[in-house]
Design a protein around this motif. Structure first.
Motif: not given
Length: 156
Positions: A1-23, A120-125
């Protein structure tokens, strides 16, 4: 799986953390901004409305831009919104910051998911999509408590 997929996950992690931190930081933020806890709750609503209304509009606006520059632009906007939130001298400025970060977050999510599938390749999408969406789950599971702990100790 491309490393970029993990980078995207980290970006979403940061955004969700920011979203809910106010709570988790509502009393501290209310005290710091001189408003009620109820008013701080509206910051969560402002973020959600920005995601649901502005996010799709922003995604459509970026459709002609290649995905990588679009994601980088969205993360820069998200970062700028968080810097604005960090230095916000007043509640109205904090509302603006939350709207900016909400719009950027939703657009980032949509583009990141499509990029992960295309890279991602079709078999790991399916797995790539799961990795990216794990950023969402981990942001909720780990990001919120961690931001609450850090914000409570060091100030929001």
């Amino acid at each position: 799986m491309p490393r970029a997929v993990y980078v995207l996950a980290i970006g979403i992690f940061a955004m969700v953390t920011s979203e809910f931190a106010v709570g988790g930081l509502m009393p501290e933020m209310a005290g710091g901004l001189g408003v009620t806890i109820s008013q701080i709750g509206y910051l969560i609503t402002a973020f959600a409305v920005a995601m649901s209304v502005g996010g799709p509009v922003m995604t459509v606006a970026l459709i002609r831009i290649r995905p990588k520059p679009a994601l980088m632009l969205l993360f820069a906007v998200f970062l700028a919104g968080n810097v604005l939130a960090a230095v916000a001298p007043s509640y109205p400025i904090m509302v603006v910051a939350r709207v900016v970060t909400g719009v950027a977050s939703q657009a980032f999510f949509g583009i990141a998911i499509s990029v992960a599938v295309r890279l991602s390749r079709p078999e790991v999408r399916g797995r790539a999509l799961a990795v990216v969406l794990n950023g969402l789950m981990l942001g909720t599971l780990l990001g919120l408590p961690l931001s609450t702990l850090i914000g409570g100790r060091l100030g929001w």
